[in-house]
Each structure stands twice: as structure tokens, then as C-alpha cells.
Design a protein around this motif. Structure first.
Motif, PDB file in Angstrom:
ATOM      1  N   VAL A  10       0.853  -1.185   0.000  1.00  0.00           N
ATOM      2  CA  VAL A  10       0.000   0.000   0.000  1.00  0.00           C
ATOM      3  C   VAL A  10       0.885   1.230   0.000  1.00  0.00           C
ATOM      4  CG1 VAL A  10      -1.804   1.269   1.233  1.00  0.00           C
ATOM      5  CG2 VAL A  10      -1.773  -1.242   1.294  1.00  0.00           C
ATOM      6  N   ILE A  11       0.545   2.200  -0.825  1.00  0.00           N
ATOM      7  CA  ILE A  11       1.288   3.461  -0.813  1.00  0.00           C
ATOM      8  C   ILE A  11       0.296   4.603  -0.649  1.00  0.00           C
ATOM      9  CG2 ILE A  11       1.329   3.605  -3.347  1.00  0.00           C
ATOM     10  CD1 ILE A  11       4.127   4.991  -2.971  1.00  0.00           C
ATOM     11  N   GLY A  12       0.568   5.475   0.309  1.00  0.00           N
ATOM     12  CA  GLY A  12      -0.341   6.589   0.548  1.00  0.00           C
ATOM     13  C   GLY A  12      -0.064   7.264   1.876  1.00  0.00           C
ATOM     14  N   ASN A  13      -0.916   8.178   2.234  1.00  0.00           N
ATOM     15  CA  ASN A  13      -0.710   9.029   3.397  1.00  0.00           C
ATOM     16  C   ASN A  13      -1.046   8.343   4.720  1.00  0.00           C
ATOM     17  OD1 ASN A  13      -0.040  11.014   1.599  1.00  0.00           O
ATOM     18  ND2 ASN A  13      -1.946  12.166   1.807  1.00  0.00           N
ATOM     19  N   ALA A  80       5.332   8.149   4.665  1.00  0.00           N
ATOM     20  CA  ALA A  80       6.394   8.978   5.245  1.00  0.00           C
ATOM     21  C   ALA A  80       5.930   9.608   6.546  1.00  0.00           C
ATOM     22  CB  ALA A  80       6.817  10.068   4.260  1.00  0.00           C
ATOM     23  N   VAL A  81       6.808   9.581   7.535  1.00  0.00           N
ATOM     24  CA  VAL A  81       6.561  10.249   8.810  1.00  0.00           C
ATOM     25  C   VAL A  81       7.741  11.150   9.128  1.00  0.00           C
ATOM     26  CG1 VAL A  81       5.144   8.347   9.697  1.00  0.00           C
ATOM     27  CG2 VAL A  81       7.611   8.382  10.170  1.00  0.00           C
ATOM     28  N   GLY A  82       7.552  12.023  10.098  1.00  0.00           N
ATOM     29  CA  GLY A  82       8.641  12.861  10.553  1.00  0.00           C
ATOM     30  C   GLY A  82       9.422  12.178  11.660  1.00  0.00           C
ATOM     31  N   ASP A  83      10.558  12.765  12.027  1.00  0.00           N
ATOM     32  CA  ASP A  83      11.367  12.212  13.119  1.00  0.00           C
ATOM     33  C   ASP A  83      10.905  12.803  14.446  1.00  0.00           C
ATOM     34  OD1 ASP A  83      12.256  14.780  12.566  1.00  0.00           O
ATOM     35  OD2 ASP A  83      14.373  14.300  12.871  1.00  0.00           O
ATOM     36  N   ASP A  84       9.614  12.702  14.707  1.00  0.00           N
ATOM     37  CA  ASP A  84       9.026  13.265  15.911  1.00  0.00           C
ATOM     38  C   ASP A  84       8.280  12.177  16.685  1.00  0.00           C
ATOM     39  OD1 ASP A  84       6.955  12.879  14.122  1.00  0.00           O
ATOM     40  OD2 ASP A  84       6.383  14.996  13.981  1.00  0.00           O
ATOM     41  N   HIS A 107      11.572  11.217   7.716  1.00  0.00           N
ATOM     42  CA  HIS A 107      12.214  12.424   7.193  1.00  0.00           C
ATOM     43  C   HIS A 107      12.626  13.364   8.330  1.00  0.00           C
ATOM     44  CE1 HIS A 107      11.517  11.799   2.860  1.00  0.00           C
ATOM     45  NE2 HIS A 107      10.489  11.092   3.282  1.00  0.00           N
ATOM     46  N   GLU A 108      13.917  13.566   8.424  1.00  0.00           N
ATOM     47  CA  GLU A 108      14.483  14.422   9.469  1.00  0.00           C
ATOM     48  C   GLU A 108      13.990  15.853   9.316  1.00  0.00           C
ATOM     49  OE1 GLU A 108      18.884  15.700  11.252  1.00  0.00           O
ATOM     50  OE2 GLU A 108      18.706  14.231   9.609  1.00  0.00           O
ATOM     51  N   GLY A 109      13.585  16.437  10.435  1.00  0.00           N
ATOM     52  CA  GLY A 109      13.158  17.830  10.429  1.00  0.00           C
ATOM     53  C   GLY A 109      11.728  18.049   9.972  1.00  0.00           C
ATOM     54  N   LYS A 110      11.032  16.984   9.593  1.00  0.00           N
ATOM     55  CA  LYS A 110       9.642  17.103   9.158  1.00  0.00           C
ATOM     56  C   LYS A 110       8.697  16.700  10.284  1.00  0.00           C
ATOM     57  CE  LYS A 110      10.429  18.100   4.754  1.00  0.00           C
ATOM     58  NZ  LYS A 110       9.953  19.341   4.104  1.00  0.00           N
ATOM     59  N   MET A 111       7.507  17.265  10.264  1.00  0.00           N
ATOM     60  CA  MET A 111       6.468  16.867  11.209  1.00  0.00           C
ATOM     61  C   MET A 111       5.583  15.805  10.571  1.00  0.00           C
ATOM     62  SD  MET A 111       5.197  20.473  12.910  1.00  0.00           S
ATOM     63  CE  MET A 111       3.920  19.611  13.819  1.00  0.00           C
ATOM     64  N   THR A 112       5.203  14.824  11.332  1.00  0.00           N
ATOM     65  CA  THR A 112       4.286  13.799  10.857  1.00  0.00           C
ATOM     66  C   THR A 112       2.926  14.441  10.575  1.00  0.00           C
ATOM     67  OG1 THR A 112       5.421  12.091  12.111  1.00  0.00           O
ATOM     68  CG2 THR A 112       3.129  11.644  11.507  1.00  0.00           C
ATOM     69  N   GLY A 133       2.090  17.418   6.231  1.00  0.00           N
ATOM     70  CA  GLY A 133       3.398  17.232   6.850  1.00  0.00           C
ATOM     71  C   GLY A 133       4.341  16.382   6.029  1.00  0.00           C
ATOM     72  N   ALA A 134       4.932  15.378   6.674  1.00  0.00           N
ATOM     73  CA  ALA A 134       5.939  14.539   6.029  1.00  0.00           C
ATOM     74  C   ALA A 134       5.399  13.764   4.829  1.00  0.00           C
ATOM     75  CB  ALA A 134       6.524  13.559   7.046  1.00  0.00           C
ATOM     76  N   ASN A 135       4.079  13.619   4.731  1.00  0.00           N
ATOM     77  CA  ASN A 135       3.516  12.933   3.572  1.00  0.00           C
ATOM     78  C   ASN A 135       3.944  13.589   2.258  1.00  0.00           C
ATOM     79  OD1 ASN A 135       1.730  10.768   4.677  1.00  0.00           O
ATOM     80  ND2 ASN A 135       0.778  12.511   5.712  1.00  0.00           N
ATOM     81  N   GLU A 136       4.142  14.897   2.305  1.00  0.00           N
ATOM     82  CA  GLU A 136       4.548  15.609   1.100  1.00  0.00           C
ATOM     83  C   GLU A 136       6.011  15.369   0.750  1.00  0.00           C
ATOM     84  OE1 GLU A 136       3.462  19.709   1.586  1.00  0.00           O
ATOM     85  OE2 GLU A 136       1.384  19.300   1.025  1.00  0.00           O
ATOM     86  N   ALA A 137       6.754  14.732   1.653  1.00  0.00           N
ATOM     87  CA  ALA A 137       8.168  14.441   1.394  1.00  0.00           C
ATOM     88  C   ALA A 137       8.372  13.014   0.892  1.00  0.00           C
ATOM     89  CB  ALA A 137       8.994  14.663   2.661  1.00  0.00           C
TER      90      ALA A 137
END
Length: 315
Positions: A10-13, A80-84, A107-112, A133-137
Motif C-alpha cells: 500500500v502506498i499513501g498518506n 512517510a513520517v517525521g522524526d518526531d 524524514h528528518e526535520g519534518k512533522m508527521t 506534513g511529512a507525507n509531502e516528502a
């Protein structure tokens, strides 16, 4: 990392969700000047007391992945999630639900991604305030996706800016494809999506999305046939309490909605419906049975708070 077989990739947010009820908003019913859209309004500058809040998990990709795993499928989620802390909670939750996270990106520095979901009215319909958030990365690099060998690819909502490249890679990979396009994909229009629409085994949309993609409103049968003409083998169109229809080019099948008393929340209903249809259809090759199972499971989701809490095992 060596190629690993899965039943579905599965690929998605994904999102960390904050959900709450409210009874103080006023509904403004459809009017021509606002495009026939029902509006939920609050007094400007007011403070709205919340009786209770729920912290849950959501996102089209995560919802579908959790459901597939619940059906007993070997499932991996590409997201994708952030490192939070929120990102770690998403990962922990996926592990608890038996979803592989080997191809999840941190993704470092991104918010989930997260959302505030306001549920209101007797039908427990909702309004979602979404931060991607990190979904866009999400990169979804071809070199990484080439290492995954699923029987099915399930493509949920994808965030900009790389969704076109991601679709290019996935539709070039072997395996059956099920596609539930997101708002950003639908906004690109049928001409831009034509190369992708020609390929899915299953294309799943709700009525409003189907009408947007076709370019006009009409009967669900007309919309299904118009979408089938674009190339997908099976088209599913859901209509909420009016049920759902499927067109395989030979017949249009109708499934009535399953009545639920005491609806708690409608978040994630579409994700449950489309992913359940794929899982049951894969096993039975019977559209009627797959639609019935999807209707039952999506109805079950409405009995619990959260997009993933009411899921039932259907196979």
C-alpha cells in the motif's frame, strides 16, 4: 534490502488524528449560490467547549494497510513520517496492527501529518482539518520500490509534489493495481490521468469524485460506464447511504448500504470499503460477494471512533 514478497504493498498518506464531537455548530443546507454544498458554521470569535477528545490514527494509505493486515494479508505500507514523537507512534501502531514498515520513510526535520476531525450532526458526518506534513516528502524512489514484489499494489491518496513520479514507478511494476485517487490526483483531470486510468484492475471512487473525473454529474451507471471506457477493469462508485455500484464491463452490480444504528463516526468508511472489496474479490473472484463484504465492513467502521477501530475480518 532483498526483494520481499507481500500480498499487498500500500502506498499513501498516514496521519495522527485528533477527533472530537460538537453539537453547537449550525448546518446551512445546500443552496445554489454555494454550489449545493452543506456548510457547518460557528459564531465568529466564539470559544467552543469540547466534551471529549480521541487520539486515533488515519490517512488513506494507513487505513487501507491496517485493513488488509486485519484480513490476514502480508502487508507493507509505503508512507512517510517525521522524526518526531507522532511519527514513532504511527510506526508503533502499524507494528501492533501487523503492518510491515520496512519501506516507510522517516524524514528528518519534518512533522508527521496530522488532522483535526470535527464530527457533528445525527449522521455523525465530519469535517477534516488536514496538515499533510511529512507525507509531502514521500519519495517512493524507483530503486526502492523495485525491491518490493507484491501480488497487489494498492494506491491511496498521494500528496504533492512527487505523486506523478510515484504513479509512473508503480504502474510500471508487475502486480495487480487497485487505485483510490486522492484530491490532488483528481484535480489534475482525466487527460493528465489517462495513462494511469488505463491500467488498474480496480478503480475506486465516491460519487463526487467520479463526477469530477468524468467532468459531469449523472446517474451512477453513466459515470461507471464512462470511467470503464477509460481502461480500468472494474470501477467501484460508492454513494454513502445510497450504497455502491460496480461495473466490470459486462454488468453493473448494485450493493445496498448496511444500516447501522447508533453511528459513532464515518471517518475512513471509503478506505475500508475499497480495501475490503479488493481483498474479498481477490479470494472469491465474485463481485457480488466482494461488494457485500465491503458494505458490511465499512458499516462496522462507523460503530467505533476512528478510521481503523471497527474493522471486521471478512475473509
Amino acid at each position: 534490502m532483498l526483494a520481499k514478497p507481500f500480498d499487498v504493498a500500500v502506498i499513501g498518506n498516514n496521519t495522527r488524528d485528533v477527533m472530537f464531537y460538537d453539537s453547537s455548530g449550525e448546518f446551512l443546507r445546500p443552496r445554489k449560490k454555494n454550489g449545493g454544498v452543506t456548510e457547518l458554521c460557528f459564531e465568529y470569535g466564539s470559544k467552543i467547549p469540547i466534551d471529549r477528545t480521541w487520539f486515533t490514527f488515519g490517512g488513506g494509505g494507513a487505513n487501507a494497510a491496517v485493513n488488509f493486515a486485519h484480513q490476514g494479508w502480508k502487508t507493507t505500507l509505503i508512507t512517510a513520517v517525521g522524526d518526531d514523537d507522532a511519527g514513532q507512534s504511527v510506526i508503533d501502531h502499524l507494528h501492533e496492527r501487523r503492518v510491515d514498515t520496512g519501506w516507510l520513510e522517516i524524514h528528518e526535520g519534518k512533522m508527521t501529518g496530522f488532522s483535526f476531525i470535527l464530527t457533528a450532526g445525527r449522521a455523525r458526518e465530519h469535517v477534516i482539518f488536514l496538515y499533510r506534513g511529512a507525507n509531502e516528502a514521500l519519495q517512493g524512489a524507483a530503486s526502492r520500490l523495485a525491491k518490493i514484489k507484491p501480488r497487489w499494489w494498492y494506491i491511496a491518496q498521494l500528496s504533492p509534489p512527487v505523486w506523478r513520479k510515484t504513479l509512473d514507478v508503480i504502474f510500471a511494476r508487475p502486480g495487480k493495481k487497485a487505485w483510490n485517487p486522492g484530491s490532488k490526483q483528481l484535480a489534475a483531470g482525466k487527460k493528465a490521468l489517462a495513462p494511469y486510468l488505463a491500467q488498474p484492475t480496480v478503480l475506486g471512487l465516491n460519487y463526487a469524485e467520479a463526477a469530477e473525473l468524468v467532468g459531469k454529474r449523472g446517474s451512477v451507471v453513466m459515470l461507471a460506464k464512462a470511467l470503464r471506457a477509460m481502461g480500468p477493469q472494474i470501477v467501484i462508485i460508492t454513494q454513502g447511504t445510497a450504497g455502491a455500484d460496480a461495473d466490470d464491463g459486462q454488468k453493473v452490480y448494485h450493493q445496498a448500504a448496511v444500516e447501522v444504528k447508533g453511528v459513532a463516526d464515518t471517518t475512513g468508511v471509503g478506505d475500508a470499503f475499497h480495501s475490503t472489496f479488493v481483498a474479498v474479490y481477490d479470494r472469491t473472484k465474485n463481485i457480488t460477494r466482494a461488494l457485500a463484504a465491503a458494505a458490511k465492513n465499512s458499516a462496522a467502521v462507523t460503530t467505533k471512533i476512528g478510521a481503523q477501530e471497527g474493522l471486521k475480518k471478512m475473509i
